[in-house]
Design a protein around this motif. Structure first.
Motif, PDB file in Angstrom:
ATOM      1  N   GLU A  48       0.953  -1.317   0.084  1.00  0.00           N
ATOM      2  CA  GLU A  48      -0.092   0.113  -0.042  1.00  0.00           C
ATOM      3  C   GLU A  48       0.726   1.331   0.047  1.00  0.00           C
ATOM      4  O   GLU A  48       1.976   0.996   0.406  1.00  0.00           O
ATOM      5  CB  GLU A  48      -1.036  -0.022   1.429  1.00  0.00           C
ATOM      6  N   ILE A  49       0.293   2.614  -0.260  1.00  0.00           N
ATOM      7  CA  ILE A  49       1.063   3.379  -0.449  1.00  0.00           C
ATOM      8  C   ILE A  49       1.192   4.223   0.753  1.00  0.00           C
ATOM      9  O   ILE A  49       2.446   4.630   1.004  1.00  0.00           O
ATOM     10  CB  ILE A  49       0.403   4.607  -1.416  1.00  0.00           C
ATOM     11  N   GLY A  50       0.036   4.145   1.818  1.00  0.00           N
ATOM     12  CA  GLY A  50       0.408   4.809   2.970  1.00  0.00           C
ATOM     13  C   GLY A  50       0.815   3.646   4.150  1.00  0.00           C
ATOM     14  O   GLY A  50       0.231   2.834   4.459  1.00  0.00           O
ATOM     15  N   ALA A  51       2.168   3.895   4.262  1.00  0.00           N
ATOM     16  CA  ALA A  51       2.824   3.006   5.300  1.00  0.00           C
ATOM     17  C   ALA A  51       2.593   3.251   6.536  1.00  0.00           C
ATOM     18  O   ALA A  51       2.574   4.168   7.027  1.00  0.00           O
ATOM     19  CB  ALA A  51       4.368   3.267   5.235  1.00  0.00           C
ATOM     20  N   VAL A  52       2.230   2.029   7.308  1.00  0.00           N
ATOM     21  CA  VAL A  52       1.534   2.183   8.565  1.00  0.00           C
ATOM     22  C   VAL A  52       2.178   0.778   9.248  1.00  0.00           C
ATOM     23  O   VAL A  52       2.262  -0.232   8.787  1.00  0.00           O
ATOM     24  CB  VAL A  52       0.207   1.908   8.564  1.00  0.00           C
ATOM     25  N   THR A  61       0.846   3.308  13.878  1.00  0.00           N
ATOM     26  CA  THR A  61       1.675   4.329  13.750  1.00  0.00           C
ATOM     27  C   THR A  61       1.939   4.661  12.129  1.00  0.00           C
ATOM     28  O   THR A  61       2.358   3.710  11.531  1.00  0.00           O
ATOM     29  CB  THR A  61       2.841   4.075  14.525  1.00  0.00           C
ATOM     30  N   THR A  62       1.593   5.746  11.776  1.00  0.00           N
ATOM     31  CA  THR A  62       2.104   6.197  10.341  1.00  0.00           C
ATOM     32  C   THR A  62       3.640   6.543  10.328  1.00  0.00           C
ATOM     33  O   THR A  62       4.357   6.979  11.204  1.00  0.00           O
ATOM     34  CB  THR A  62       1.452   7.336   9.985  1.00  0.00           C
ATOM     35  N   ILE A  63       4.220   5.951   9.311  1.00  0.00           N
ATOM     36  CA  ILE A  63       5.418   6.282   8.891  1.00  0.00           C
ATOM     37  C   ILE A  63       5.466   7.692   8.048  1.00  0.00           C
ATOM     38  O   ILE A  63       4.955   7.800   6.882  1.00  0.00           O
ATOM     39  CB  ILE A  63       6.292   5.368   8.008  1.00  0.00           C
ATOM     40  N   PRO A  64       6.136   8.722   8.638  1.00  0.00           N
ATOM     41  CA  PRO A  64       6.272  10.006   7.917  1.00  0.00           C
ATOM     42  C   PRO A  64       6.876   9.886   6.569  1.00  0.00           C
ATOM     43  O   PRO A  64       7.760   9.043   6.536  1.00  0.00           O
ATOM     44  CB  PRO A  64       6.837  11.067   8.901  1.00  0.00           C
ATOM     45  N   ARG A  65       6.479  10.749   5.465  1.00  0.00           N
ATOM     46  CA  ARG A  65       6.946  10.491   4.207  1.00  0.00           C
ATOM     47  C   ARG A  65       8.046  11.668   4.019  1.00  0.00           C
ATOM     48  O   ARG A  65       7.773  12.735   3.322  1.00  0.00           O
ATOM     49  CB  ARG A  65       6.046  10.656   2.952  1.00  0.00           C
ATOM     50  N   THR A  66       9.182  11.864   4.854  1.00  0.00           N
ATOM     51  CA  THR A  66      10.160  12.839   4.782  1.00  0.00           C
ATOM     52  C   THR A  66      11.153  12.255   4.120  1.00  0.00           C
ATOM     53  O   THR A  66      11.529  11.334   4.449  1.00  0.00           O
ATOM     54  CB  THR A  66      10.178  13.555   6.029  1.00  0.00           C
ATOM     55  N   GLY A  67      12.053  13.241   3.785  1.00  0.00           N
ATOM     56  CA  GLY A  67      13.256  12.917   3.141  1.00  0.00           C
ATOM     57  C   GLY A  67      14.489  12.916   4.302  1.00  0.00           C
ATOM     58  O   GLY A  67      14.205  13.622   5.259  1.00  0.00           O
TER      59      GLY A  67
END
Length: 71
Positions: A48-52, A61-67
């Protein structure tokens, strides 16, 4: 009688499922099944796109999409 044989042929095609040998066959139905199987397999493996991350207590707990940021 001709219509009945066409219906039987359609029922046979509609009931067909993917078989690994479809990758080697050259007919349109086998090719279509092999292509669809490959697409589904790729999509399943991608996930899935939204990593949890599922927490033990049931809290997600969501995994933030930060660099990556250098300091």
């Amino acid at each position: 009688m001709e219509k009945k044989s066409t219906n039987n042929k359609s029922a046979d095609i509609a009931g067909r499922v993917f078989n690994t040998s479809d990758y080697q066959k050259g007919d349109a139905l086998s090719s279509g099944l092999a292509t669809t199987h490959e697409q589904v397999s790729d999509t399943y493996m991608e996930g899935e796109i939204g990593a949890v991350i599922d927490d033990v207590n049931g809290k997600d707990t969501t995994i933030p999409r930060t660099g990556y940021e250098e300091e």
